[in-house]
Design a protein around this motif. Structure first.
Motif, mmCIF file in Angstrom:
data_model
loop_
_atom_site.group_PDB
_atom_site.id
_atom_site.type_symbol
_atom_site.label_atom_id
_atom_site.label_comp_id
_atom_site.label_asym_id
_atom_site.label_seq_id
_atom_site.Cartn_x
_atom_site.Cartn_y
_atom_site.Cartn_z
ATOM 1 N N PRO A 485 -31.601 -48.786 -39.113
ATOM 2 C CA PRO A 485 -30.869 -47.537 -38.806
ATOM 3 C C PRO A 485 -29.515 -47.047 -38.901
ATOM 4 O O PRO A 485 -28.858 -45.832 -39.268
ATOM 5 N N ASN A 486 -29.035 -47.907 -39.516
ATOM 6 C CA ASN A 486 -27.083 -47.826 -39.479
ATOM 7 C C ASN A 486 -27.340 -46.789 -40.903
ATOM 8 O O ASN A 486 -26.207 -46.060 -41.195
ATOM 9 N N MET A 487 -28.428 -47.219 -41.647
ATOM 10 C CA MET A 487 -28.388 -45.936 -42.497
ATOM 11 C C MET A 487 -27.945 -44.336 -42.820
ATOM 12 O O MET A 487 -28.508 -43.819 -43.459
ATOM 13 N N ILE A 488 -28.699 -44.011 -41.388
ATOM 14 C CA ILE A 488 -29.327 -42.488 -40.883
ATOM 15 C C ILE A 488 -27.765 -42.292 -40.485
ATOM 16 O O ILE A 488 -27.818 -40.915 -40.282
ATOM 17 N N THR A 489 -26.340 -43.089 -39.955
ATOM 18 C CA THR A 489 -25.575 -42.325 -39.132
ATOM 19 C C THR A 489 -24.347 -41.253 -39.909
ATOM 20 O O THR A 489 -23.887 -40.656 -39.235
ATOM 21 N N GLN A 490 -24.801 -41.426 -40.875
ATOM 22 C CA GLN A 490 -23.601 -40.534 -41.546
ATOM 23 C C GLN A 490 -24.449 -38.733 -41.864
ATOM 24 O O GLN A 490 -23.468 -38.633 -41.440
ATOM 25 N N TYR A 491 -25.841 -38.858 -42.044
ATOM 26 C CA TYR A 491 -26.461 -37.968 -41.908
ATOM 27 C C TYR A 491 -26.483 -37.440 -40.265
ATOM 28 O O TYR A 491 -25.711 -36.192 -39.947
ATOM 29 N N MET A 492 -26.765 -37.964 -38.568
ATOM 30 C CA MET A 492 -27.045 -37.894 -37.845
ATOM 31 C C MET A 492 -25.473 -37.303 -37.130
ATOM 32 O O MET A 492 -25.024 -36.819 -36.209
ATOM 33 N N SER A 493 -24.234 -38.023 -38.265
ATOM 34 C CA SER A 493 -22.808 -37.262 -37.437
ATOM 35 C C SER A 493 -22.060 -36.333 -37.716
ATOM 36 O O SER A 493 -21.612 -35.874 -37.843
ATOM 37 N N SER A 494 -22.840 -35.585 -38.996
ATOM 38 C CA SER A 494 -22.615 -35.288 -39.703
ATOM 39 C C SER A 494 -22.079 -33.130 -38.956
ATOM 40 O O SER A 494 -22.879 -32.950 -37.747
ATOM 41 N N ASP A 495 -21.343 -31.983 -39.140
ATOM 42 C CA ASP A 495 -21.861 -30.599 -38.569
ATOM 43 C C ASP A 495 -22.821 -30.649 -38.128
ATOM 44 O O ASP A 495 -23.573 -30.399 -38.503
ATOM 45 N N LYS A 496 -22.925 -29.845 -36.759
ATOM 46 C CA LYS A 496 -23.937 -29.544 -36.226
ATOM 47 C C LYS A 496 -24.377 -28.056 -37.274
ATOM 48 O O LYS A 496 -25.387 -27.885 -37.417
ATOM 49 N N SER A 497 -23.588 -27.104 -37.456
ATOM 50 C CA SER A 497 -24.174 -26.564 -38.432
ATOM 51 C C SER A 497 -24.965 -26.562 -40.061
ATOM 52 O O SER A 497 -25.977 -26.428 -40.629
ATOM 53 N N VAL A 498 -25.115 -28.265 -40.006
ATOM 54 C CA VAL A 498 -26.133 -28.021 -41.731
ATOM 55 C C VAL A 498 -27.038 -29.435 -40.582
ATOM 56 O O VAL A 498 -27.624 -29.446 -41.713
ATOM 57 N N LEU A 499 -27.121 -29.668 -39.870
ATOM 58 C CA LEU A 499 -28.535 -30.075 -38.693
ATOM 59 C C LEU A 499 -29.419 -29.467 -38.887
ATOM 60 O O LEU A 499 -29.380 -27.808 -37.739
ATOM 61 N N THR A 500 -30.750 -29.655 -39.229
ATOM 62 C CA THR A 500 -31.565 -28.828 -38.622
ATOM 63 C C THR A 500 -32.587 -30.194 -38.202
ATOM 64 O O THR A 500 -32.689 -31.384 -38.357
ATOM 65 N N PRO A 501 -32.778 -29.964 -36.523
ATOM 66 C CA PRO A 501 -34.751 -30.795 -36.371
ATOM 67 C C PRO A 501 -35.556 -31.739 -37.666
ATOM 68 O O PRO A 501 -35.415 -30.352 -38.661
ATOM 69 N N ILE A 502 -36.335 -32.437 -37.357
ATOM 70 C CA ILE A 502 -36.936 -32.677 -38.144
ATOM 71 C C ILE A 502 -37.939 -31.740 -38.048
ATOM 72 O O ILE A 502 -38.999 -31.275 -39.517
ATOM 73 N N MET A 503 -38.358 -31.424 -37.446
ATOM 74 C CA MET A 503 -39.299 -30.258 -36.842
ATOM 75 C C MET A 503 -39.197 -29.017 -37.394
ATOM 76 O O MET A 503 -39.589 -27.727 -35.946
ATOM 77 N N ALA A 504 -39.000 -28.918 -38.643
ATOM 78 C CA ALA A 504 -38.556 -27.510 -38.865
ATOM 79 C C ALA A 504 -39.427 -27.243 -40.433
ATOM 80 O O ALA A 504 -39.400 -28.288 -40.934
ATOM 81 N N SER A 505 -39.429 -25.974 -39.960
ATOM 82 C CA SER A 505 -40.174 -25.946 -42.267
ATOM 83 C C SER A 505 -39.658 -26.338 -43.207
ATOM 84 O O SER A 505 -38.621 -26.067 -42.983
ATOM 85 N N ALA A 506 -40.241 -27.017 -43.864
ATOM 86 C CA ALA A 506 -39.762 -28.063 -45.062
ATOM 87 C C ALA A 506 -38.610 -26.572 -45.864
ATOM 88 O O ALA A 506 -37.847 -27.101 -46.929
#
Length: 793
Positions: A485-506
Motif C-alpha cells: 500500500p505505501n508504494m501507491i501513495t505518491q501516485y494517489m496524492s498526485s494532482d487530480k488533473s492527471v488522475l483517472t479512475p481505474i475504470m477508464a479505457s486503457a
C-alpha cells in the motif's frame, strides 16, 4: 484531555454511540458511499449471471488459423498468407466481419501517428530521432525511407473468389456475400506483408552492430479476428498502442520459414523438431524431459558460431508450430539464440510442462542461471491461486533490455547484464520480476481472456497482484515494486488533473503503470490482507479464475464473483478504488480520555494527591522552594495550626465506611466496572482524503506494551467526513497511531499520530553528483563472465 465519568457510565456511552451517528458535516451524503453499485453495473442476463458466473446461455466466437509465413532477414520483412475458419457461435446474423490490422499503427498517416502529441524542447535541443518520434505511431523508431503497415494483397473466400473489404486505420471490414447465420462458419483467406519496425516494447527486431545480426520478436503480426460478443457486439476500437489486445480463442497451425541457422520459439508445440534440430540437439531435448535443472539445447558456443554467419547462404528451414485453444500467436527467431529447457511437474497432478528460455549471449550469466527456473516458479505460484496451467509449454525470450511483453506460451522479457557479466541488484531482480510478470500473463489475459483494449487493469492489475505474491515466494527479501500500500501513495496524492479512475479505457489513462498495474494490485492486496482476510479472498479469487478460464469476463463479472464467493459486501470498495480517484488520508484529530470516578477513597484520593503535586510544579513554585525555610510559618511555629499539619489526601475510617455504603447500592455489573477501573477514550478521526477505509489504530500503553484495534470501513457509513469511536482499555494509552503497519495506502502519515510525532526532513551539506546505479559486483571485481558454453549434464 482526561475527563472523569460518574458511575452512570454505561448509560452515557450507550447514548453517545447513538449520538455519534448523527451527521456533523454539511457535506454529509447519506449512505452514498455504502449504497450498492446497482444500476452502475450491467443488468444480469442469461449470458452473465448476477453471481458473476457465466450464464446458462453464455457464448463466445472462435477462429481457427492456418498460417504460412516467411521471415526475410535481409530486408526485415514478413510475408504471409492465412486461411481462417470463423465460427459464429452467437445468436445473431452477421453480414460482415471485422479484423485487426495492428501493424497499421505505424503508417505515416495512420491514427497512431496523427493522434500522437508532443512539443519541441527549445532549451535542450532535439535529436533527429526525437524529432521523428513526435510523429511516429506508439513512439517506435521508424526509418523514414520505409513504408510501414500492412500491404493486403488478397482477401478471398474458400473458392478463391475475391471478397470486398474496407480498411479503417487499424481495422478491416470484410463484407460477406451471404449472411452468416448462428451456428455456421465461414472460411476465407488473407495474403499480406509488412516491414518490421525496430523493437518498440511489444514487437520488432533488435539489431546488434557488433556481429551484424538481429533478434526478431514477432507479435500482432497477422490480420486477426476482432471479438464479437454479448457486451459490445463487434469490438473494433482502434489500436493506438497503449491499450493492448481484445481477441478470441481458436486453434493455430503456423509454418514459419526462416534462415536455416535461426532458432525459432513460438506459441504452442513444435511439430517438426525431427527436421529442424540436429541429432545432438534432439538428444539434449530428450535429456531435458527428465532433468531437474535446465539443459542447454543450443549452447552459447554454438550460438556464437552461428553469429559469425560462416555460411553466407544458409538456406531456409520451416518450423511448424501448433497451438490449440489460444487467443493469439507470437514467435521469436534468431541465429544468436541460446536455448535451454526442462520439463517440470509443478502440480499435484504430476502433468509435465516444458519450461524454456531463449536468449543471446548478451543475456548471460543471468539468463542461464535464472530464466527457466523463474518460468517454472511462476507456473506453480499462479497455479496455486488460480488453476493448473493448461498449456504444454511456457517460454521466456530475452528481448531488448527493459520491460516485457506477453503472448500465449511465449513472452519477450528484458534484463541484461554489463558486458563483463556483472549486474546490479536492480537488474537481477528486475529481470526475474519481469519474467514472472510476463509468464504470469498466460493466466491473465491469455486464459482468463479479458478485453485489454478497454480494461487494462483486468489483466495488468490482477497479474501484477499475482506477481507481487510470486516474488515474495521466490525470495522473502525480493524488492517488489508494486503491491504494498505505501508504494501507491505518491501516485494517489498526485494532482487530480492527471488522475483517472481505474475504470477508464486503457487508451485514455495518464500514467498507465500506476493506474492499471500498481493501484489495482494494491487494492487487491488490501482486500486480501485487511478487508476480507486471506482465506475469504483466496477462495473468491480462485473461484473467479476458475469460472472464467477460457472465457471473456467483464469488470462486473469480477466484482460480482468476489462478493458472491466471499459473502463480503465490497461495493463501497469498488466505488472508491476503481471508480474514483480520491486518496486515503485519515487524520487522527483528537483523543479524549475518560475514566470512572470509583468513589474508592484509596484510589480517588491518590489521584487527587498526584494532581495537587502536579499543580505545584510551576516554575515559580520550584524557584520558591529554594527559600521555603525562610517563610513566617517555617520561622515561627506559633503561626502553624491544624491545617498546616492536616493531610487532606489521607484515607480515613469515615471515607471507607462511606465507600462501603455506596457499593451496597450498586449492582454486580456496576461494581465490576468500578473494580476494573478502565480507561475510556474517544478518538476523533477525519476522512480528509475522501476514500473510506478501515480504521486501524495502534495503542501504545504506559508500560511499553501495545495493542491494535481494527474497525471495518462501514464505520463511515453514517458519516463519511468524520467519526468518533469509544475505545476502552485497562491500561493507560500514551501514544495513538493510525495505520501503524501501512495497510490502507494513507498518503499522509504526519497526521496519523496523537499526540503528534515530529519527523525530521533530512538534508545533506554537499549536493551529490548524478551517479550511475551502483554495481557492487563490478566494484569488487566479481565479474561473472559469460556463463558456460558447454551443455549441462
Amino acid at each position: 484531555m482526561k475527563k472523569t465519568l460518574l458511575p452512570l457510565l454505561i448509560l452515557l456511552i450507550a447514548t453517545a454511540s447513538i449520538a455519534q451517528q448523527i451527521p456533523t458535516s454539511s457535506n454529509f451524503k447519506y449512505n452514498d458511499r455504502f449504497e450498492q453499485l446497482g444500476t452502475g453495473l450491467p443488468t444480469p442476463n442469461s449470458y452473465r449471471a448476477a453471481s458473476g458466473a457465466p450464464g446458462r446461455e453464455y457464448w463466445q466466437q472462435r477462429a481457427d488459423y492456418d498460417i504460412k509465413a516467411e521471415l526475410d532477414d535481409d530486408n526485415r520483412r514478413i510475408i504471409g498468407s492465412e486461411t481462417i475458419t470463423f465460427f459464429n457461435n452467437s445468436p445473431d446474423d452477421l453480414k460482415y466481419i471485422w479484423m485487426q490490422l495492428d501493424q497499421n499503427l505505424f503508417k505515416k498517416d495512420g491514427i497512431g501517428a496523427m493522434s500522437r502529441t508532443g512539443t519541441i524542447n527549445s532549451e535542450k535541443g532535439m535529436t533527429p530521432d526525437q524529432l521523428a518520434d513526435l510523429n511516429n505511431g506508439r513512439g517506435a523508431k521508424l526509418d523514414p525511407k520505409i513504408e510501414y503497415g500492412y500491404k493486403i494483397s488478397a482477401v478471398k473466400d474458400k473458392t478463391g473468389k475475391a471478397l470486398t473489404y474496407t480498411i479503417n486505420n487499424t481495422m478491416m471490414r470484410i463484407d460477406l456475400p451471404v449472411t452468416m447465420k448462428p451456428g455456421t462458419n465461414v472460411v476465407f483467406s488473407v495474403d499480406w506483408s509488412y516491414n518490421i519496425t525496430e523493437y518498440y516494447g511489444r514487437s520488432g527486431y533488435e539489431h546488434f552492430p557488433k556481429d551484424g545480426n538481429a533478434n526478431y520478436f514477432i507479435a500482432h503480426w497477422f490480420p486477426r479476428l476482432a471479438p464479437y460478443d454479448d457486451v459490445n457486439g463487434w469490438n473494433h476500437k482502434q489500436f493506438l498502442g497503449q491499450g493492448e489486445f481484445a481477441l478470441i480463442f481458436g486453434n493455430y497451425k503456423v509454418a514459419i520459414t526462416v534462415p536455416a541457422d535461426h532458432v525459432v520459439a513460438a506459441s504452442g508445440e513444435c511439430q517438426n523438431f525431427a527436421q529442424v534440430l540436429t541429432s545432438t540437439q534432439k538428444q539434449r531435448l530428450k535429456k531435458a524431459e527428465t532433468s531437474k535443472t535446465p539443459v542447454l539445447i543450443v549452447t552459447q558456443a554454438e550460438a556464437e558460431k552461428a553469429e559469425k554467419r560462416e555460411n553466407k547462404t544458409p538456406g531456409k528451414k520451416t518450423w511448424v508450430y501448433k497451438a490449440d485453444n489460444v487467443r493469439d500467436f507470437a514467435f521469436a527467431s534468431s541465429r544468436k539464440f541460446i536455448w535451454d529447457a526442462m520439463q517440470t511437474d509443478v502440480y499435484k497432478s504430476g502433468r509435465k510442462i516444458w519450461c524454456m528460455s531463449i536468449y543471446p549471449k548478451e543475456g548471460n550469466p543471468l539468463w542461464e542461471q535464472y530464466s527457466t527456473r523463474a518460468v517454472a516458479h511462476t507456473l506453480k505460484s499462479y497455479g496455486d491461486r488460480t488453476f493448473e496451467y493448461p498449456y504444454p509449454v511456457a517460454i521466456s525470450c530475452h528481448g531488448v533490455s527493459g520491460g516485457g511483453m506477453e503472448y500465449p506460451m511465449i513472452s519477450f522479457n528484458g534484463g541484461r547484464p554489463e558486458e563483463d557479466g556483472t549486474y546490479t541488484e536492480a537488474v537481477k531482480y528486475g529481470m526475474i520480476g519481469v519474467i514472472i510478470h510476463e509468464v504470469g500473463h498466460n493466466f491473465f489475459p491469455m486464459i482468463v481472456n479479458s478485453d485489454e483494449r478497454q480494461w487494462a487493469w483486468m489483466d495488468e492489475g490482477l497479474n501484477t497482484f499475482c506477481q507481487y505474491l510470486a516474488e515474495k515466494e521466490w525470495d522473502y527479501n525480493f524488492p517488489t515494486r508494486r503491491g504494498e500500500p505505501n508504494m501507491i501513495t505518491q501516485y494517489m496524492s498526485s494532482d487530480k488533473s492527471v488522475l483517472t479512475p481505474i475504470m477508464a479505457s486503457a487508451e485514455n489513462v495518464i500514467g498507465l503503470g500506476p493506474n492499471a498495474y500498481g493501484k489495482p494490485a494494491t487494492a487487491l492486496n488490501i482486500l486480501r490482507e485487511t478487508v476480507m482476510g486471506r482465506e475469504l479472498f483466496d477462495h473468491a479469487f480462485k473461484e473467479y479464475a476458475t469460472r472464467w478460464k477460457f472465457k471473456t469476463p467483464t469488470p462486473a463479472d469480477f466484482f460480482r464473483t468476489m462478493e458472491d464467493a466471499s459473502g463480503v459486501d465490497l461495493d463501497w470498495f469498488w466505488k472508491g478504488w476503481f471508480y474514483g480517484t480520491e486518496p486515503v488520508d485519515q487524520d487522527l484529530v483528537s483523543v479524549d480520555w475518560f475514566n470512572i470516578n470509583t468513589q474508592n477513597p484509596e484510589i480517588e484520593k491518590e489521584i487527587a494527591r498526584k494532581e495537587a503535586e502536579r499543580k505545584l510544579g510551576t516554575m515559580s513554585k520550584m524557584q520558591d522552594a529554594k527559600t521555603k525555610g525562610e517563610t513566617v510559618v517555617a520561622q515561627d511555629s506559633t503561626m502553624a495550626d491544624f491545617y498546616n499539619r492536616y493531610d487532606p489526601f489521607k484515607v480515613t475510617a469515615a471515607d471507607k465506611q462511606k465507600y462501603d455504603e455506596y457499593l451496597a447500592t450498586l449492582s454486580e455489573s456496576e461494581r465490576q466496572l468500578i473494580q476494573d477501573n478502565q480507561n475510556f477514550y474517544t478518538i476523533s478521526v477525519k476522512n480528509k482524503g475522501g476514500l473510506p477505509m478501515p480504521v486501524i489504530v495502534k495503542m501504545g500503553f504506559e508500560d511499553g506494551t501495545d495493542s491494535v484495534a481494527v474497525f471495518p470501513a462501514e464505520i463511515w457509513r453514517f458519516n463519511d467526513q468524520q467519526i468518533n469511536k469509544v475505545i476502552s482499555t485497562r491500561k493507560k494509552v500514551v501514544q495513538w497511531t493510525l495505520d501503524p503497519y501501512m495497510q490502507i495506502a494513507d498518503i499522509d502519515t504526519e497526521n496519523n499520530s496523537f499526540p503528534r510525532v515530529a519527523k525530521p526532513t533530512r538534508f545533506q551539506i554537499f549536493k551529490d553528483q548524478t551517479k550511475k546505479a551502483p554495481n557492487p559486483m563490478q566494484e569488487q571485481g566479481q565479474g561473472a563472465g559469460k556463463i558456460s558454453t558447454d551443455p549441462k549434464n
